[in-house]
Write a protein that holds these residues in place. Structure first.
Motif, PDB file in Angstrom:
ATOM      1  N   LYS A 188      -6.431   3.821  14.291  1.00 39.19           N
ATOM      2  CA  LYS A 188      -6.042   2.735  13.394  1.00 39.19           C
ATOM      3  C   LYS A 188      -6.223   1.406  14.117  1.00 39.19           C
ATOM      4  O   LYS A 188      -5.677   1.184  15.199  1.00 39.19           O
ATOM      5  N   THR A 244      -0.810   9.562   8.038  1.00 36.12           N
ATOM      6  CA  THR A 244      -0.973   8.251   8.669  1.00 36.12           C
ATOM      7  C   THR A 244       0.326   7.888   9.384  1.00 36.12           C
ATOM      8  O   THR A 244       1.416   8.111   8.873  1.00 36.12           O
ATOM      9  N   ASN A 249      -9.642   3.789  11.201  1.00 36.02           N
ATOM     10  CA  ASN A 249      -8.961   3.433   9.963  1.00 36.02           C
ATOM     11  C   ASN A 249      -8.550   1.974  10.109  1.00 36.02           C
ATOM     12  O   ASN A 249      -7.653   1.654  10.884  1.00 36.02           O
ATOM     13  N   THR A 283      -6.667  -1.081   9.215  1.00 35.59           N
ATOM     14  CA  THR A 283      -5.396  -1.230   8.514  1.00 35.59           C
ATOM     15  C   THR A 283      -5.043  -2.698   8.296  1.00 35.59           C
ATOM     16  O   THR A 283      -5.732  -3.596   8.775  1.00 35.59           O
ATOM     17  N   SER A 306      -7.802   0.497   4.747  1.00 36.51           N
ATOM     18  CA  SER A 306      -6.452   0.676   4.193  1.00 36.51           C
ATOM     19  C   SER A 306      -5.917  -0.620   3.592  1.00 36.51           C
ATOM     20  O   SER A 306      -5.250  -1.403   4.271  1.00 36.51           O
ATOM     21  N   LEU A 338      -8.508   3.866   1.199  1.00 41.68           N
ATOM     22  CA  LEU A 338      -7.187   4.485   1.268  1.00 41.68           C
ATOM     23  C   LEU A 338      -6.140   3.495   0.753  1.00 41.68           C
ATOM     24  O   LEU A 338      -5.974   2.425   1.328  1.00 41.68           O
ATOM     25  N   ALA A 398      -2.701   2.096   0.669  1.00 38.82           N
ATOM     26  CA  ALA A 398      -1.543   2.139   1.563  1.00 38.82           C
ATOM     27  C   ALA A 398      -0.435   1.249   1.009  1.00 38.82           C
ATOM     28  O   ALA A 398      -0.629   0.543   0.027  1.00 38.82           O
TER      29      ALA A 398
END
Length: 215
Positions: A84, A26, A106, A108, A128, A163, A165
């Motif tokens: 992202k 990432t 993704n 975020t 995330s 995920l 993070a």
């Protein structure tokens, strides 16, 4: 649970990849900016040569149209590129449209389970949650992982991966796995710390001492 490396530093990626444990990488604008003089597209291409797995490349636009345009551009760089997108209303629009183009995203900067649910409904490939930053706010970040995993598992239509993070220390990795996260993305130093223990060092020293003292 898969392990990703959270960095844009090619030396770190090359070293971690040699351990045989990396499933992806990432990046974000901050990590790219730390690599002085690095070209974004070139860096992503070089990462793709080191790791055969998803590589997150983050958009810079704040509006959906800009995110979509950047997402289509970045996705063309390499089949492993994941776009992202921030957890905003404009981000949801972008995620939904990119999904129609079969471009994986993704989502975020997720800080609550509602954001995670809406991102999944919009078609996010990965969500995330930033557990370290949630911890910093005085709330248990790992509880957020547990809530999202629970919500996703109750809905058979959701295939979004969770995920973990903003991981700060090795215990975050273990707790993420126990909570049911699909992925943990870690700074290089945290991955190194995860394989260190004083008893391991002491055991190696003792074994060598015993071997060297044999008659």
């Amino acid at each position: 649970m898969q392990i990703y490396l959270d960095t844009a530093n090619l030396d770190e990626i090359r070293e971690a990849a040699s351990w045989g444990i990396l499933s992806g990488v990432t990046t974000n604008p901050t990590l790219i900016a730390r690599e002085k003089g690095a070209d974004f597209k070139t860096t992503i291409a070089e990462i793709a040569n080191l790791v055969d797995g998803p590589i997150s490349a983050e958009t810079l636009s704040l509006d959906a149209d800009g995110m979509i345009q950047e997402g289509i551009e970045y996705a063309a760089w390499h089949p492993n590129v994941i776009i992202k997108i921030p957890s905003t209303l404009e981000g949801l629009r972008a995620v939904s449209e990119l999904a129609r183009h079969n471009i994986r995203t993704n989502v975020t900067l997720c800080f609550n389970a509602a954001q995670a649910l809406l991102a999944a409904r919009a078609g996010a490939f990965i969500i995330s949650p930033f557990i370290g930053r949630v911890d910093d706010s005085g709330v248990e970040g790992m509880q957020l992982i547990r809530e999202i995993v629970s919500i996703y598992r109750q809905d058979s239509e959701i295939s979004t991966k969770v995920l973990s993070a903003s991981i700060r220390h090795p215990r975050h990795i273990i707790d993420s796995a126990i909570a049911g996260a699909d992925i943990a993305t870690c700074p290089f130093n945290v991955l190194k710390l995860a394989m260190r223990h004083p008893l391991t060092d002491r055991g190696i020293e003792q074994f060598l001492a015993d071997w060297n003292s044999r008659n």
